[in-house]
Design an enzyme around this catalytic site. Structure first.
Site, short mmCIF file in Angstrom:
data_model
loop_
_atom_site.label_atom_id
_atom_site.label_comp_id
_atom_site.label_asym_id
_atom_site.label_seq_id
_atom_site.Cartn_x
_atom_site.Cartn_y
_atom_site.Cartn_z
CB ALA A 65 10.16 18.08 -38.98
N GLY A 108 10.64 15.39 -34.43
CA GLY A 108 11.63 14.67 -35.32
C GLY A 108 13.02 14.53 -34.68
CD GLU A 111 8.53 11.69 -34.75
OE1 GLU A 111 9.09 12.57 -35.57
OE2 GLU A 111 7.54 11.07 -34.99
CD GLU A 131 6.17 16.09 -33.40
OE1 GLU A 131 5.52 15.91 -32.03
OE2 GLU A 131 6.79 15.11 -33.66
N1 CAA Z 1 12.34 24.22 -37.55
C1 CAA Z 1 12.80 25.39 -38.25
N2 CAA Z 1 13.45 26.15 -37.24
C2 CAA Z 1 13.51 26.09 -35.96
C3 CAA Z 1 13.12 25.06 -35.38
C4 CAA Z 1 12.34 24.03 -36.25
N3 CAA Z 1 11.74 22.84 -35.77
N4 CAA Z 1 13.28 24.94 -33.91
C5 CAA Z 1 13.91 26.16 -33.92
N5 CAA Z 1 14.03 26.69 -35.15
C6 CAA Z 1 14.83 27.96 -35.33
C7 CAA Z 1 14.06 29.32 -34.89
O1 CAA Z 1 13.08 29.64 -35.83
C8 CAA Z 1 15.24 30.22 -34.53
O2 CAA Z 1 15.47 30.99 -35.89
P1 CAA Z 1 15.46 32.30 -36.12
O3 CAA Z 1 16.39 32.72 -35.10
O4 CAA Z 1 15.99 32.53 -37.50
O5 CAA Z 1 13.87 32.72 -35.96
C9 CAA Z 1 16.36 29.24 -34.18
O6 CAA Z 1 16.22 28.06 -34.58
C10 CAA Z 1 16.59 29.46 -32.54
O7 CAA Z 1 15.38 29.13 -32.11
P2 CAA Z 1 14.55 30.01 -30.88
O8 CAA Z 1 14.83 31.46 -30.98
O9 CAA Z 1 13.14 29.54 -31.11
O10 CAA Z 1 15.14 29.55 -29.65
P3 CAA Z 1 14.43 29.36 -28.26
O11 CAA Z 1 15.86 28.92 -27.24
O12 CAA Z 1 14.00 30.59 -27.83
O13 CAA Z 1 13.51 28.07 -27.95
C11 CAA Z 1 12.65 25.92 -28.78
C12 CAA Z 1 13.87 26.62 -28.45
C13 CAA Z 1 11.73 25.82 -27.41
C14 CAA Z 1 13.11 24.64 -29.16
C15 CAA Z 1 11.89 26.62 -29.90
O14 CAA Z 1 12.88 26.95 -30.88
C16 CAA Z 1 10.77 25.69 -30.33
O15 CAA Z 1 9.75 25.45 -30.02
N6 CAA Z 1 10.93 25.05 -31.64
C17 CAA Z 1 10.20 23.96 -32.35
C18 CAA Z 1 9.98 22.86 -31.76
C19 CAA Z 1 8.94 22.14 -32.34
O16 CAA Z 1 7.93 22.16 -32.21
N7 CAA Z 1 9.40 20.75 -32.90
C20 CAA Z 1 8.38 20.07 -33.77
C21 CAA Z 1 8.59 20.22 -35.04
S1 CAA Z 1 7.41 19.44 -36.21
C22 CAA Z 1 7.90 17.84 -36.09
O17 CAA Z 1 9.13 17.54 -35.72
C23 CAA Z 1 7.24 16.66 -36.95
C24 CAA Z 1 7.83 15.41 -37.39
O18 CAA Z 1 8.94 15.19 -37.43
C25 CAA Z 1 7.03 14.68 -38.22
#
Ligand code: CAA
Length: 257
Positions: A65, A108, A111, A131
């Protein structure tokens, strides 16, 4: 035109939908999910479309998400989240959908991939429900669909630690059906989709529904559903065509009726 999707087809009965928010690793914001739900609705209504391949980029299928969007929502905002309608609409898609996953497939994103009927992945894919690292939990089916796909042990590990698993581990656990080289993932998914698209559409639709029933009903009810679906097919011309073609030693020409 959708802003967050790339669209191709239908070609040989197959539509390819590519998630395209490269600046956010295809994070599923309201706009993207709404566009995806609308495209799937259009694909469902289109007789030329017999299967869909859903994919992302080589770096990310989807990183979950959109965390920035989610951070702006309070309790009421979550209760009234417009994304819920999109999720429901996506889950009602009646034709086969194949997820071709490369890179991050998290939260997500995982999912969403689990809404597909069949999932294949590149060796670089990482599946996870992270999450818990954000102080939340899966909210779009992660605890339920993952549990049904890989069982309680691995689901607990993934949901409670937030640690992702590799494509190979996902294959062994039954989450995906094939692993391939990342640059071949979409090609292989399209190949499978074309095979499915060449079959009798009503039989495919009912078979998909019957297999899904197995995941959410007891054996006796599931067997009853299967028998009813099997019997229903006796009313289709495609059944006659399939049986005739076998006996006449030719390829069947299924029309979807
Ligand atoms: N939401 C919004 N932006 C995101 C994102 C997310 N889930 N994942 C990555 N991005 C963005 C980052 O903020 C970054 O943007 P900026 O350059 O503007 O800061 C860009 O994408 C590239 O990401 P990274 O620089 O972090 O890339 P990386 O290669 O270093 O790391 C990653 C990759 C490990 C996937 C890391 O981005 C990460 O941990 N992302 C979040 C993953 C996560 O926690 N997902 C679960 C979300 S909650 C959910 O999904 C709940 C639900 O559906 C009900």
């Amino acid at each position: 035109m959708p802003q967050n999707l790339l669209l191709k087809g239908p070609d040989k009965g197959v539509r390819i939908i590519t998630l395209h928010r490269p600046e956010a690793l295809n994070a599923l914001n309201t706009a993207l999910l709404g566009e995806l739900a609308a495209e799937l609705q259009a694909a469902d209504a289109d007789p030329e479309t017999r299967a869909v391949v859903l994919t992302g980029s080589e770096k990310a299928f989807a990183a979950g998400a959109d965390i920035k969007e989610m951070a702006a929502r309070d309790l009421v905002g979550i209760l009234e989240d417009p994304r819920l309608q999109s999720w429901q609409s996506i889950s009602r898609f009646s034709k086969p959908i194949i997820a071709a996953v490369n890179g991050f497939c998290l939260g997500g994103g995982c999912e969403l991939a689990m809404h597909a009927d069949l999932m294949i992945a590149g060796e670089n894919a990482r599946f996870g429900q992270p999450e818990i690292n954000l102080g939340i939990m899966p909210g779009a089916g992660g605890t339920q669909r993952l549990r049904r796909a890989v069982g309680p042990a691995l689901t607990m590990q993934m949901v409670l630690t937030g640690e992702p698993i590799s494509a190979q581990r996902a294959l062994e656990a039954g989450l995906i059906s094939e692993v391939c080289q990342p640059e071949l993932t979409v090609e292989r998914a399209v190949q499978l989709a074309e095979i499915i698209a060449s079959k009798a559409p009503i039989a495919v639709r009912l078979a998909k529904e019957a297999v899904h029933k197995a995941g959410d009903t007891d054996l006796a009810s599931g067997l009853r559903f299967e028998r009813h679906a099997f019997t229903l097919l006796a009313g289709t011309q495609d059944r006659q065509e399939g049986l005739n073609a076998f006996q006449e030693k030719r390829k069947p020409d299924f029309k979807g009726c």
